[in-house]
Scaffold this motif. Structure first.
Motif, PDB file in Angstrom:
ATOM      1  N   GLY A 111       3.166   5.570  -2.729  1.00  0.00           N
ATOM      2  CA  GLY A 111       4.136   6.997  -3.654  1.00  0.00           C
ATOM      3  C   GLY A 111       4.339   6.692  -5.012  1.00  0.00           C
ATOM      4  N   TRP A 112       3.912   5.686  -5.625  1.00  0.00           N
ATOM      5  CA  TRP A 112       3.539   6.177  -7.371  1.00  0.00           C
ATOM      6  C   TRP A 112       2.888   6.617  -7.092  1.00  0.00           C
ATOM      7  N   THR A 118       0.507  -1.019  -0.429  1.00  0.00           N
ATOM      8  CA  THR A 118       0.481  -0.337   0.091  1.00  0.00           C
ATOM      9  C   THR A 118       0.689   1.014  -0.428  1.00  0.00           C
ATOM     10  N   ARG A 119       2.062   1.559   0.872  1.00  0.00           N
ATOM     11  CA  ARG A 119       3.283   2.421   1.344  1.00  0.00           C
ATOM     12  C   ARG A 119       3.446   2.225  -0.373  1.00  0.00           C
TER      13      ARG A 119
END
Length: 296
Positions: free
Chosen positions: A9-10, A4-5
């Motif tokens: 970020g993407w 998820t992180r």
């Protein structure tokens, strides 16, 4: 949690570059692709474009009687104007790189022609080149010399236009001057201690140190020369006998006088490819004559 992180970020990263992607798509990619399409159409600007494939390019290279003379004139103009502008700009910059009284005034005077509107400058030169009462021929008669043909002869028309370009070499002078002033003085002092002459210092220190500036000026000069237009439009209209019909001027006349916008766009692509070839060749061999301090 880690996935998820990473996904977040993407998304944030793409959101940051989204304005650049939208701007590139609207102002670069779309005009480029649409011009490729219109270059393959017959289009007068009023009616709907009719797709003709590579017919515009075939006619351009094989049947257009004005194309190859314009290519010859354009190459002649580039090969003559670019080296002369570089040499004159560098020599003037070296002269103005002296710490003399009133040197700032001289620098301003040499730069003044650049800020004068191009049309005003060309109108002035039209008067100078006037065959009967122009300043150039009046001066020649004063010295007992025969009057020049200037813009009225196939032989002298293009060199006369190149001469006008040298009149506005002030911007090159300023860029060369900044390059000359960035050369470390310690190098000159060390060479002077070793007994080097001024000529040797110019040849072995000044020229190598300003080669990045020379290369920049070369690229800008080539691109600018291939796009020359105002001189021809105001002074000669492409004549006499196509001797000054530069490709950029031909594109304009085909598009707006001949109402052949599709054909003119095909010519624009030819001009683009020529400039690209010159630029790529220059970059390809630049490492042979351009010196960067970071290469040490």
């Amino acid at each position: 949690m880690g996935t998820t992180r990473k996904l977040r970020g993407w998304v944030i990263g793409y959101l940051f570059i989204l304005p650049s992607i939208i701007g590139f798509s609207i102002f670069v990619a779309y005009p480029l692709l649409s011009s490729m399409y219109y270059a393959m159409t017959e289009w007068s600007g009023y009616d709907s474009p009719r797709f003709v494939g590579f017919e515009n390019f075939r006619y351009l290279f094989t049947e257009d009687p004005a194309f190859w003379p314009s290519i010859r004139a354009t190459f002649y103009f580039v090969m003559l104007s670019v080296p002369l502008s570089l040499i004159l700009g560098l020599l003037l910059a070296m002269m103005l790189n002296k710490n003399l009284a009133g040197i700032k005034w001289f620098r301003t005077i040499f730069y003044l022609p650049v800020v004068v509107p191009s049309i005003a400058t060309l109108t002035l030169w039209q008067f100078i080149y006037e065959p009967q009462y122009g300043l150039a021929n009046s001066l020649l008669r004063e010295f007992g010399l025969p009057p020049g043909t200037w813009l009225t002869s196939e032989t002298t028309a293009l060199p006369s236009i190149v001469l006008i370009g040298l009149w506005q070499v002030g911007s090159s002078v300023i860029i060369f001057l900044s390059g000359l002033q960035s050369v470390p003085q310690e190098m000159y002092e060390a060479a002077e201690v070793d007994g080097a002459s001024r000529w040797r210092m110019s040849l072995n220190i000044t020229l190598p140190m300003i080669t990045p500036i020379l290369f920049l000026q070369l690229i800008l000069g080539i691109i600018g020369a291939f796009q020359a237009f105002n001189q021809v439009q105001v002074l000669t209209g492409g004549g006499p006998n196509f001797s000054t019909s530069l490709l950029n001027y031909k594109i304009y006349t085909d598009a707006f006088n001949g109402r052949m916008f599709g054909y003119a766009i095909a010519e624009v692509w030819v001009l683009f490819v020529i400039i690209m070839i010159f630029t790529v060749i220059s970059y390809r061999y630049s490492n042979r004559f351009v010196y960067y301090e970071s290469d040490k």
